[in-house]
Design a protein around this motif. Sequence first.
Motif, PDB file in Angstrom:
ATOM      1  N   GLY A   1      29.035 -23.461  19.781  1.00  0.00           N
ATOM      2  CA  GLY A   1      29.260 -23.746  18.361  1.00  0.00           C
ATOM      3  C   GLY A   1      28.293 -24.765  17.796  1.00  0.00           C
ATOM      4  O   GLY A   1      27.661 -25.541  18.515  1.00  0.00           O
ATOM      5  N   ALA A   2      28.210 -24.773  16.483  1.00  0.00           N
ATOM      6  CA  ALA A   2      27.199 -25.570  15.779  1.00  0.00           C
ATOM      7  C   ALA A   2      27.348 -27.067  16.018  1.00  0.00           C
ATOM      8  O   ALA A   2      26.361 -27.806  16.040  1.00  0.00           O
ATOM      9  N   TYR A   3      28.574 -27.555  16.188  1.00  0.00           N
ATOM     10  CA  TYR A   3      28.769 -28.993  16.312  1.00  0.00           C
ATOM     11  C   TYR A   3      28.393 -29.533  17.690  1.00  0.00           C
ATOM     12  O   TYR A   3      28.265 -30.733  17.878  1.00  0.00           O
ATOM     13  N   THR A   4      28.237 -28.617  18.654  1.00  0.00           N
ATOM     14  CA  THR A   4      28.028 -29.070  20.025  1.00  0.00           C
ATOM     15  C   THR A   4      26.548 -29.240  20.320  1.00  0.00           C
ATOM     16  O   THR A   4      25.921 -28.394  20.945  1.00  0.00           O
ATOM     17  N   SER A   5      25.977 -30.336  19.837  1.00  0.00           N
ATOM     18  CA  SER A   5      24.580 -30.595  20.171  1.00  0.00           C
ATOM     19  C   SER A   5      24.502 -30.989  21.629  1.00  0.00           C
ATOM     20  O   SER A   5      25.423 -31.592  22.175  1.00  0.00           O
ATOM     21  N   GLU A   6      23.387 -30.633  22.237  1.00  0.00           N
ATOM     22  CA  GLU A   6      23.195 -31.004  23.633  1.00  0.00           C
ATOM     23  C   GLU A   6      23.336 -32.513  23.807  1.00  0.00           C
ATOM     24  O   GLU A   6      23.839 -32.988  24.818  1.00  0.00           O
TER      25      GLU A   6
END
Lengths: 463, 463
Positions: free
Chosen positions: A377-382
Amino acid sequence: MSLLARPARLSTADSEFEAQFAARLHWSAETDGAIELRVADILTDVRERGDAAVLEYTARFDGLSASTMADLELTQADFKAAFDSLPNAQRDALQAATRRVRSYHEAQKKAGGESWSYRDEDGTLLGQKVTPLDRVGIYVPGGKAAYPSSLIMNAVPAHVAGVQEIIMVVPTPVRGSVATGGNGESTSARGERNDLVLAAAYVAGVTRAFTIGGAQAVAALAYGTATVPRVDKITGPGNAYVASAKKRVFGTVGIDMIAGPSEILVLADGSTPAEWVAMDLFSQAEHDELAQSILLCPSEAYIEAVQREIDRLLPSMPRAAIIVKSLNDRGALIHTRSMEEACAISNRIAPEHLEVSSSDPHRWEPLLRHAGAIFLGAYTSESLGDYCAGPNHVLPTSGTARFSSPLGVYDFQKRSSLIEVSSAGAQTLGSIAAEMAYGEGLQAHARAAEMRLDVVPPMRSAK
Amino acid sequence: MSLLARPARLSTADSEFEAQFAARLHWSAETDGAIELRVADILTDVRERGDAAVLEYTARFDGLSASTMADLELTQADFKAAFDSLPNAQRDALQAATRRVRSYHEAQKKAGGESWSYRDEDGTLLGQKVTPLDRVGIYVPGGKAAYPSSLIMNAVPAHVAGVQEIIMVVPTPVRGSVATGGNGESTSARGERNDLVLAAAYVAGVTRAFTIGGAQAVAALAYGTATVPRVDKITGPGNAYVASAKKRVFGTVGIDMIAGPSEILVLADGSTPAEWVAMDLFSQAEHDELAQSILLCPSEAYIEAVQREIDRLLPSMPRAAIIVKSLNDRGALIHTRSMEEACAISNRIAPEHLEVSSSDPHRWEPLLRHAGAIFLGAYTSESLGDYCAGPNHVLPTSGTARFSSPLGVYDFQKRSSLIEVSSAGAQTLGSIAAEMAYGEGLQAHARAAEMRLDVVPPMRSAK
């Protein structure tokens, strides 16, 4: 150097795709014979002469002179002082990150790190006993780019596993020294200690620590010296000397994987703000010039948008030069026919970090078979995963996610099989075992089984 | 050679004990530089020339000439024919053993080999996805002492893990050949195939098999050739060439531990018939001359009784010569002050096989921290575990039980971390991650986290 970042533009529809793709992926960890020989000598020397050898190499390579190993030991008071010296926000961040990483690894331990057993119909007990390693060593690279997060990611799973002693080694090379244990970046004058690393040692709970590095530190941990206790396993990243030394002591002690350059692969369906994805690609590329950032996306327009964001955001990045080199040499924006095809290509790469930047990430997750960590998902930045989401950031690189796993509690535990054969079980199992043992020509094995039978048959000859 | 087996008699009360004990335990896997160089060349050659190189080395080292790799492939029909050719008792034993090993490994998978996840208070999902490796290679040594049980122990956990393709390599060297892939024992004339091994491949379920061995077989599996598919992991025992090749391809593929000589340690309280214990010591010693059998017991009288049984039983053993050499060179009967002390010594050794030959084994089991497999009670001979109790017989040797585990389902699985940060979670985690990233000088990491915040703060400079 140009400040234009132009990752390769590939398309799976292109007839040249396979060749271009292979060329972009190609990276090989060339082993340097000269380093290997030098490391072998250092290991032998430390094994034979212990502390004296470690002191000599530390003086020679790190420019750090000490008359006894005790002078190179950091104390709990050093850790606490470093922690106390930090601004509140940094202290809080270290503690919050450690708390979250601990809580995730506790869940991991519950999900598979506990002993188990059962009894079969004959009353025979079968199972496995899971126990922590007694003592582990954590290698922390020295110099400017010392990462406190890496120390947390190595120490916390060891703690959660129940390891009683965690020994840290962290070189503090003096500027201008050969710095075999550093990371290629020089440090300031007197072998400066990184307060964030020492504070992380305080928060994560390190038992003892020595300011030594390179192959000599690996040797001290693997063989033990009068001062440095021998450990059962060594984890943590290091340069080519450290990697070569770890490979060589493997078997005497356990080691974690030898890491290659870091990688991110973003699977995008076009629903995430393009600037977020551009920054995620930067966050991998800024590590070093060999790092690899790849975007796979079925929308050409979205790929264009990401390239525009790359151009817009790049000038604000302090590490722009590294980012440009990494993206130009190893980065790629790949246009695919579909998300399904993007998933299939991702499986071929088996990336270290895999972002599923989609409004429906759970649709694609089941198709993804090989990856160190999957960010949904979009909120899960590395970067959230790198520091504080909870999962470990020590992940398999260079396609090794095909057969290996993130660092975890399981790396600091080992298992012993448990077997308690009942007298009834000895009857059932005895004749099966004897039959197979005779077949393999191992008569003592057969007789050991047959002697436990209620009626011991005559011994057969080999066949 | 004398047919008197006289293991060393030590006593922990003796002032010389520590030195004697250390001398007895000493064993080191010397790496042979000449073998290492030769193996490096073979690997490079197979990597570059594929099938052609494998065919040449197989002709040169195993004396087995074939014009194409297809000639060296065994078929499912070959497996079935071998199985059908066996006496009923052997067929039944193979099937029963496989069934029990499978059932144990299924329990092992349930106990820790399943995916898991949870959501935290912010709705962020955290977990691990557990997946099987796609394709694995199993090395089976050729020659006379080929062990079908070993094939079962390697193939079954792979199957239970869900591995889709299991590729077996088994050299069939011709007598008098150099046999780099064999085990030092010559075979009969035409590169004979061992029916028990082929039958085990039938029962355990091997996908494809090639009659190749040595470093060339390891290379073919690690890199793939036109005929031999590239695997993700290679397991199974082999000689010095195979061990060296496995070490070298580690990283390109996964490997299991490199095994040293086999060991048994018996902790006896004197309640088990002495002849059972004597035969258990033999069953280890008969493997090879470097195998190690040790008895720890607080009763001098019982130690005497075991020595008498050794003397009485030895002449009936077909492999008496190997047993004598092993016991005389490496065996020990150690008189301890107590069972507690015996347990403490066992922990120092971290034995591969540990028999707790006691009427109250559960009293001692909690004291035992390091061992490959723990056999509890008089009825649990190691040989039952070797073949059919269920647990794996591939175990850590040479003290590596301090940090490693029996071969298991987990060796044929890998894990991918799963993270799905909610929009609420991105707020909580974002500021922690950014704080740490700025501290490490990684601004793109910080910005990737900050961009996901509801209110994006201005970018800070490096510190």
